[in-house]
Design an enzyme around this catalytic site. Structure first.
Site: not given
Ligand code: GLA
Length: 741
Positions: A479, A549
């Site tokens: 990420d 997301d």
């Molecule tokens: C980001 C990712 C999510 C999740 C969060 C965790 O927003 O896109 O899918 O993994 O971080 O903090």
């Protein structure tokens, strides 16, 4: 030192498709270079002034055709210098260039005039390297060209070399420039925001420039480095389309210009904003690759070429004999994020894993919250040790449990970031991007580690390597949850600090590459708060991406539609999550959520421990059905039959396996208005002479639909839905299997 290669007609390669051949020819008499591949020809030549001039890009010409030599545009007026209006392959800023330059430099003595002329070329395995030299100064640019025999997609990039005695500052360095003659065109590109990525934006190409870019240090959610230009109005199936995608995960820019004579050019590469790369004597800078392709079959044809190219030439882990090898379809994953957020515990994860295995999931992924003092997003990033309160015996018991349930194990990491509240930051406050003495702006309570620094890069590599050595991990969700601010690199002299724009993304690639080398079994997903780092650069090193997301199944239909203009569904992860959805409170059925996610690489991200026996059985049945047809869905030829965009009440997609033996159709109703039924769907891409058996995966066809009919029938007469297929947020899916006559 001119090395003129004699007349070359090189048959470059023959692809999996025996009829697809590529050739690269150079005619020393006319000084014309020609690349042919798939249904495309790309031609440029040296004009009498010595510039490299684009001559043609479009449908494939006959081998017997000879393109006349390059002739610069006439000067229409002193205001329209020929240097500006002649479509150069790679123009230096100098000699009265008013359009976007490919290269702009400042020499040590203050001279900023740069004129690049053809010097020499060499034939390479699959194209040409063409050397341009500055007319007086010792600076040269090697343009790299390759063409893919099957898709006709070109890969272009440049290597800039300083042979002066003094450093030269590069202020702008493109990978390539593409040119199109005057015509009415429509530009398509992808824009968005967090939780709203992949909006297909379309507009008429107008005089002036449309700038697509990221100034953020990484690819960005707001615009994606892809474009398509169609002659006339946008059309999925018909018409000429020229498209391109930049393979760069740092700050990038693509400029689409229509000049004063209505010609169009597209220049793309490193973003010149805040750029300034000091090239020392003897040093070189390689630009990213700018891919470009042509289709005579509309935007659908363009995306099918791009998907195929990504599967066969960009993504890692291509398997199979010879050309045409592609990566395996992705495992169906379970991800814990939306079920537990930061509240991960060994028992909680084990309970989720048991349920995931019962659904038929292949891979269990534990998301954020397992490391350091990570109780929320205010602490812990940078401390990649297992949190001892949450996992008193380390990760081993959980990983063993996951394995014994028949799944492999994946883990979330965000290696380029640090929370100020972390041991790492307390120990190395100088490791982040910053200007000394200035405030350090936080995003999600975190700062960006300066990965351009060798020590920081090595630290991140060793930490990840250790994690993979100590634990049996099959997959990392990598990420990256903010953009840059204050991008200083104070270990370098002030005028060199802007190297960070090149060195940081290159070091990210370097770490990914080295990790893959040390751990060849490990697979990786690129995530950046959703789809903030999706591009053909990162896709060389990762197996999949997290597009958004936003997991709402209705929003996802439009996002997935947009995503597939540029990227293959193979990499498009899609999870089934809770209803009502956290983002918009929308309530949808589990079947609808499953079908929406089954359009890509399927995952489950809900709190499945709460699912009823009925829901569990439905999801398990659809996962089984998905596995059977997954290769067709994610690697077949995609036809976007009805777009969900622009408030459409319906949408439908269809994919056809490469050998046309199977097809999968998805249908969705967003809202039944005024009692209207779902339109009859004329399918595409089937073998008209073959018979196909219709098998419902979810939902029913209209009573009286023949169980077996020819491809011609399905494509002309079409597929009709059951008359009971009505309501809001309804979905259906069908497979068609070619049957023996
Ligand atoms: C980001 C990712 C999510 C999740 C969060 C965790 O927003 O896109 O899918 O993994 O971080 O903090």
């Amino acid at each position: 030192m001119s090395r003129i290669v004699p007349y070359v007609v090189a048959l470059l390669s023959v692809s999996a498709n025996a009829s697809a051949q590529a050739s690269a020819t150079h005619d020393p008499g006319t000084r014309v270079f020609r690349l042919d591949g798939g249904n495309t020809s790309y031609v440029f030549g040296v004009n009498p002034r010595g510039e490299l001039q684009q001559l043609y890009w479009g449908g494939r010409l006959a081998a017997t055709d000879h393109v006349p030599p390059a002739v610069p545009m006439r000067e229409m007026a002193s205001f329209d210098s020929s240097y500006t209006t002649t479509p150069q392959e790679y123009a230096g800023w100098g000699a009265g260039l008013f359009v976007e330059p490919a290269l702009k430099v400042t020499f040590a003595d203050g001279n900023r005039d740069l004129v690049l002329h053809y010097e020499s070329h060499t034939a390479t395995a699959d194209g040409f390297d063409v050397v341009l030299d500055e007319i007086q100064r010792e600076i040269s640019v090697t343009l790299h060209y390759t063409i893919d025999p099957e898709s006709g997609i070109l890969a272009r990039s440049a290597t800039i070399e300083n042979r002066e005695a003094e450093p030269v500052t590069l202020e702008q360095a493109a990978a390539a420039a593409w040119a199109l003659p005057p015509a009415p065109y429509t530009l398509s590109y992808l824009t968005g925001r967090w939780a709203g990525e992949w909006t297909l934006t379309q507009e008429t190409v107008r005089p002036g420039a449309r700038v697509l870019e990221s100034r953020r240090g990484s690819t960005g959610h707001q615009a994606n480095p892809w474009f398509a230009i169609q002659a006339g109005a946008p059309d999925e199936d018909h018409g000429e389309v020229w498209f391109g995608a930049l393979a760069w995960s740092g700050s990038w820019r693509i400029t689409v210009e229509q000049d004063q004579l209505d010609a169009v050019r597209v220049t793309g590469g490193f973003n010149p904003f805040d750029f300034g790369y000091v090239l020392h004597p003897g040093e070189r800078l390689e630009t990213p690759v700018f891919y470009g392709g042509y289709s005579a079959h509309g935007l659908g044809g363009a995306s099918r070429l791009l998907h195929r190219y990504q599967l066969e030439h960009v993504l890692p882990r291509r398997e199979g004999p010879g050309p045409g090898a592609v990566p395996k379809p992705r495992p169906v994953i379970y991800n814990s994020w939306e079920a537990t957020y930061f509240d991960v515990t060994e028992a909680g994860q084990m309970a989720l894993a048991e349920k995931a295995a019962a659904l038929g999931v292949d891979r269990f992924v534990m998301d954020d919250g397992w490391f350091g003092q990570r109780r929320n997003d205010r602490a812990g990033l940078g401390d990649w040790y297992v949190n001892p309160e949450k996992f008193p015996n380390g990760l081993e018991p959980l990983i063993d449990a996951v394995h014994s349930l028949g799944m492999d194990f994946g883990l979330w990491v965000e290696p380029e970031m640090v929370n100020p509240d972390s041991d790492l930051y307390r120990e190395h406050p100088d490791w982040v991007l910053n200007f000394p003495g200035r405030p350090r702006s936080e995003g999600r309570n975190q700062l960006v580690l300066n990965l351009a620094r060798a020590d920081v890069r090595d630290h991140v590599l060793e930490v990840l390597d250790g994690l993979l050595k100590e634990n049996d991990i099959a997959f990392l969700k990598w990420d990256y949850n903010r953009n840059w601010s204050e991008p200083g690199w104070d270990q370098l002299p002030p005028r060199e600090q802007k190297r960070v724009y090149v060195d940081f993304p290159r070091n990210v690639y370097g770490i990914l590459k080295e990790l893959r080398r040390r751990h060849p079994g490990v697979e990786i997903e690129s995530c950046s708060g959703g789809g903030g780092r999706v591009d053909l650069g990162i896709l060389e090193y990762v197996d999949e991406v997290w597009p958004s997301d936003n997991t709402d199944p209705f929003d996802r239909l439009t996002q997935q539609d947009g995503f597939t203009y540029a990227y293959t569904p193979q990499v498009m992860m899609a999870w089934v999550t809770e209803s009502p959805h956290w983002l918009n409170r929308r309530t949808t059925s589990l079947a609808y959520r499953m079908l929406s996610a089954m359009q890509g690489s399927l995952g489950i991200g809900a709190n499945i421990t709460r699912w009823t026996a009925e829901e569990t059985a439905l999801a398990a049945r659809l996962i089984r059905a998905y596995h059977e047809v997954q290769a067709t869905i994610v690697q077949g030829d995609l036809y976007r039959l009805i777009s969900p965009r622009n408030g459409s009440a319906f949408s439908a997609t269809q994919t056809v396996s490469r050998d046309r033996s199977q097809s999968v159709v998805f249908v969705f109703i967003h809202s039944t208005q005024e009692g209207r039924g779902f339109p009859r769907l004329k399918l595409k891409g089937l073998d008209p002479a073959a018979d196909y058996t219709l098998v419902p995966i979810e939902g029913k066809a209209r009573t009286g639909t023949p169980p077996v009919a020819s491809g011609a029938w399905w494509m002309n007469r079409g597929l009709e839905m059951d008359q009971g297929f009505r309501g809001d947020f309804q979905g259906g899916a069908f497979r068609l299997d070619r049957s023996e006559r």
